[in-house]
Design a protein around this motif. Structure first.
Motif, PDB file in Angstrom:
ATOM      1  N   ALA A 142       0.837  -1.205   0.000  1.00 43.71           N
ATOM      2  CA  ALA A 142       0.000   0.000   0.000  1.00 43.71           C
ATOM      3  C   ALA A 142       0.866   1.247   0.000  1.00 43.71           C
ATOM      4  O   ALA A 142       0.548   2.228  -0.677  1.00 43.71           O
ATOM      5  CB  ALA A 142      -0.925  -0.009   1.209  1.00 43.71           C
ATOM      6  N   ASN A 143       1.982   1.225   0.741  1.00 43.77           N
ATOM      7  CA  ASN A 143       2.866   2.382   0.782  1.00 43.77           C
ATOM      8  C   ASN A 143       3.555   2.591  -0.558  1.00 43.77           C
ATOM      9  O   ASN A 143       3.732   3.723  -1.002  1.00 43.77           O
ATOM     10  CB  ASN A 143       3.883   2.236   1.910  1.00 43.77           C
ATOM     11  N   GLN A 144       3.932   1.516  -1.216  1.00 44.33           N
ATOM     12  CA  GLN A 144       4.522   1.632  -2.539  1.00 44.33           C
ATOM     13  C   GLN A 144       3.488   2.173  -3.520  1.00 44.33           C
ATOM     14  O   GLN A 144       3.807   2.998  -4.378  1.00 44.33           O
ATOM     15  CB  GLN A 144       5.073   0.299  -3.027  1.00 44.33           C
ATOM     16  N   ALA A 145       2.255   1.744  -3.380  1.00 43.25           N
ATOM     17  CA  ALA A 145       1.188   2.252  -4.250  1.00 43.25           C
ATOM     18  C   ALA A 145       0.984   3.748  -4.018  1.00 43.25           C
ATOM     19  O   ALA A 145       0.783   4.505  -4.976  1.00 43.25           O
ATOM     20  CB  ALA A 145      -0.105   1.483  -3.993  1.00 43.25           C
ATOM     21  N   LEU A 146       1.059   4.181  -2.775  1.00 42.11           N
ATOM     22  CA  LEU A 146       0.943   5.610  -2.472  1.00 42.11           C
ATOM     23  C   LEU A 146       2.100   6.375  -3.101  1.00 42.11           C
ATOM     24  O   LEU A 146       1.892   7.439  -3.695  1.00 42.11           O
ATOM     25  CB  LEU A 146       0.905   5.844  -0.959  1.00 42.11           C
ATOM     26  N   ALA A 147       3.304   5.848  -3.004  1.00 43.87           N
ATOM     27  CA  ALA A 147       4.472   6.493  -3.611  1.00 43.87           C
ATOM     28  C   ALA A 147       4.303   6.590  -5.126  1.00 43.87           C
ATOM     29  O   ALA A 147       4.649   7.606  -5.732  1.00 43.87           O
ATOM     30  CB  ALA A 147       5.748   5.731  -3.260  1.00 43.87           C
ATOM     31  N   GLN A 148       3.742   5.559  -5.720  1.00 41.10           N
ATOM     32  CA  GLN A 148       3.498   5.576  -7.165  1.00 41.10           C
ATOM     33  C   GLN A 148       2.413   6.592  -7.497  1.00 41.10           C
ATOM     34  O   GLN A 148       2.559   7.395  -8.418  1.00 41.10           O
ATOM     35  CB  GLN A 148       3.084   4.192  -7.632  1.00 41.10           C
ATOM     36  N   GLN A 149       1.344   6.593  -6.735  1.00 42.25           N
ATOM     37  CA  GLN A 149       0.225   7.506  -6.972  1.00 42.25           C
ATOM     38  C   GLN A 149       0.665   8.966  -6.859  1.00 42.25           C
ATOM     39  O   GLN A 149       0.214   9.812  -7.620  1.00 42.25           O
ATOM     40  CB  GLN A 149      -0.886   7.213  -5.957  1.00 42.25           C
ATOM     41  N   LYS A 150       1.553   9.242  -5.930  1.00 40.52           N
ATOM     42  CA  LYS A 150       1.995  10.618  -5.693  1.00 40.52           C
ATOM     43  C   LYS A 150       3.229  10.982  -6.519  1.00 40.52           C
ATOM     44  O   LYS A 150       3.852  12.014  -6.308  1.00 40.52           O
ATOM     45  CB  LYS A 150       2.272  10.833  -4.200  1.00 40.52           C
ATOM     46  N   ALA A 151       3.614  10.127  -7.452  1.00 37.81           N
ATOM     47  CA  ALA A 151       4.702  10.353  -8.409  1.00 37.81           C
ATOM     48  C   ALA A 151       6.090  10.381  -7.770  1.00 37.81           C
ATOM     49  O   ALA A 151       7.034  10.873  -8.382  1.00 37.81           O
ATOM     50  CB  ALA A 151       4.456  11.617  -9.230  1.00 37.81           C
ATOM     51  N   CYS A 152       6.241   9.838  -6.589  1.00 41.36           N
ATOM     52  CA  CYS A 152       7.565   9.759  -5.953  1.00 41.36           C
ATOM     53  C   CYS A 152       8.518   8.911  -6.796  1.00 41.36           C
ATOM     54  O   CYS A 152       9.716   9.199  -6.877  1.00 41.36           O
ATOM     55  CB  CYS A 152       7.461   9.156  -4.555  1.00 41.36           C
ATOM     56  N   LEU A 153       7.962   7.868  -7.415  1.00 38.03           N
ATOM     57  CA  LEU A 153       8.793   6.921  -8.159  1.00 38.03           C
ATOM     58  C   LEU A 153       9.237   7.471  -9.514  1.00 38.03           C
ATOM     59  O   LEU A 153      10.030   6.838 -10.199  1.00 38.03           O
ATOM     60  CB  LEU A 153       8.056   5.594  -8.309  1.00 38.03           C
ATOM     61  N   ALA A 154       8.773   8.652  -9.860  1.00 36.97           N
ATOM     62  CA  ALA A 154       9.262   9.290 -11.079  1.00 36.97           C
ATOM     63  C   ALA A 154      10.704   9.763 -10.887  1.00 36.97           C
ATOM     64  O   ALA A 154      11.476   9.807 -11.841  1.00 36.97           O
ATOM     65  CB  ALA A 154       8.377  10.474 -11.460  1.00 36.97           C
ATOM     66  N   CYS A 155      11.067  10.100  -9.657  1.00 41.46           N
ATOM     67  CA  CYS A 155      12.412  10.617  -9.368  1.00 41.46           C
ATOM     68  C   CYS A 155      13.223   9.732  -8.429  1.00 41.46           C
ATOM     69  O   CYS A 155      14.437   9.921  -8.303  1.00 41.46           O
ATOM     70  CB  CYS A 155      12.306  12.011  -8.750  1.00 41.46           C
ATOM     71  N   HIS A 156      12.582   8.811  -7.736  1.00 45.79           N
ATOM     72  CA  HIS A 156      13.258   7.967  -6.746  1.00 45.79           C
ATOM     73  C   HIS A 156      13.027   6.497  -7.052  1.00 45.79           C
ATOM     74  O   HIS A 156      11.983   6.123  -7.565  1.00 45.79           O
ATOM     75  CB  HIS A 156      12.727   8.250  -5.336  1.00 45.79           C
ATOM     76  N   ALA A 157      13.981   5.674  -6.694  1.00 46.37           N
ATOM     77  CA  ALA A 157      13.857   4.217  -6.746  1.00 46.37           C
ATOM     78  C   ALA A 157      14.237   3.673  -5.380  1.00 46.37           C
ATOM     79  O   ALA A 157      14.822   4.386  -4.558  1.00 46.37           O
ATOM     80  CB  ALA A 157      14.768   3.637  -7.818  1.00 46.37           C
ATOM     81  N   VAL A 158      13.910   2.439  -5.144  1.00 42.65           N
ATOM     82  CA  VAL A 158      14.217   1.824  -3.853  1.00 42.65           C
ATOM     83  C   VAL A 158      15.720   1.709  -3.640  1.00 42.65           C
ATOM     84  O   VAL A 158      16.238   2.088  -2.592  1.00 42.65           O
ATOM     85  CB  VAL A 158      13.539   0.444  -3.729  1.00 42.65           C
ATOM     86  N   ASP A 159      16.434   1.200  -4.645  1.00 36.51           N
ATOM     87  CA  ASP A 159      17.829   0.824  -4.434  1.00 36.51           C
ATOM     88  C   ASP A 159      18.847   1.492  -5.351  1.00 36.51           C
ATOM     89  O   ASP A 159      20.003   1.093  -5.373  1.00 36.51           O
ATOM     90  CB  ASP A 159      17.968  -0.687  -4.535  1.00 36.51           C
ATOM     91  N   LYS A 160      18.421   2.488  -6.128  1.00 33.35           N
ATOM     92  CA  LYS A 160      19.390   3.187  -6.976  1.00 33.35           C
ATOM     93  C   LYS A 160      18.978   4.647  -7.135  1.00 33.35           C
ATOM     94  O   LYS A 160      17.802   4.987  -7.078  1.00 33.35           O
ATOM     95  CB  LYS A 160      19.521   2.515  -8.342  1.00 33.35           C
ATOM     96  N   LYS A 161      19.972   5.481  -7.344  1.00 32.33           N
ATOM     97  CA  LYS A 161      19.734   6.901  -7.559  1.00 32.33           C
ATOM     98  C   LYS A 161      19.141   7.107  -8.943  1.00 32.33           C
ATOM     99  O   LYS A 161      19.612   6.545  -9.913  1.00 32.33           O
ATOM    100  CB  LYS A 161      21.045   7.676  -7.435  1.00 32.33           C
ATOM    101  N   LEU A 162      18.092   7.885  -9.020  1.00 33.09           N
ATOM    102  CA  LEU A 162      17.554   8.331 -10.300  1.00 33.09           C
ATOM    103  C   LEU A 162      17.823   9.833 -10.354  1.00 33.09           C
ATOM    104  O   LEU A 162      18.966  10.247 -10.338  1.00 33.09           O
ATOM    105  CB  LEU A 162      16.060   8.007 -10.409  1.00 33.09           C
TER     106      LEU A 162
END
Length: 103
Positions: A21-41
Motif C-alpha cells: 500500500a505504501n509503494q502504491a501511495l508512492a506511485q500515486q503521488k509520483a515519488c517513483l518518477a524521481c526515486h527508486a528503492v535501491d538506486k539513484k535516479l
C-alpha cells in the motif's frame, strides 16, 4: 497469551500488505518518477535516505516535512519540488516507509 500471539501473527501477515500500500501511495503521488528503492535516479534511492536518517530520533517528522516542503542541497544540486497536495498523514506514511528502506 494467545491474544498477543494472534496480534503478532496478524501484524506479520499485514506487513507485506502495508508495504504494498505504501509503494502504491508512492506511485500515486509520483515519488517513483524521481526515486527508486535501491538506486539513484533524479533523487536519492530510498535505501540511501533510510541510511542517512538512521538513528535520528526525529527522522520521521523531519523527512515528512522535507517531503511536503521540498528542498535542495541535501542530496546534490537538483532540488526536490514541494508536494503541497500531500496530506500530513500521507507525508508521514511515506516518510515511515522510506525510513524502512521502502520495504
Amino acid at each position: 497469551m494467545k491474544p498477543a500471539l494472534a496480534a503478532l501473527g496478524l501484524a506479520a501477515a499485514l506487513s507485506p500488505l502495508a508495504a504494498s500500500a505504501n509503494q502504491a501511495l508512492a506511485q500515486q503521488k509520483a515519488c517513483l518518477a524521481c526515486h527508486a528503492v535501491d538506486k539513484k535516479l533524479v533523487g536519492p534511492a530510498f535505501q540511501d535516505v533510510a541510511k542517512k536518517y538512521a538513528g535520528q530520533k526525529d527522522a520521521e517528522a523531519a523527512l515528512a516535512r522535507s517531503i511536503k516542503a521540498g528542498g535542495s542541497g541535501k542530496w546534490g544540486p537538483v532540488p526536490m519540488p514541494p508536494q503541497p497536495t500531500l496530506s500530513e498523514s500521507e507525508a508521514q506514511t511515506l516518510a515511515a516507509w522510506v525510513l524502512t528502506g521502502a520495504r
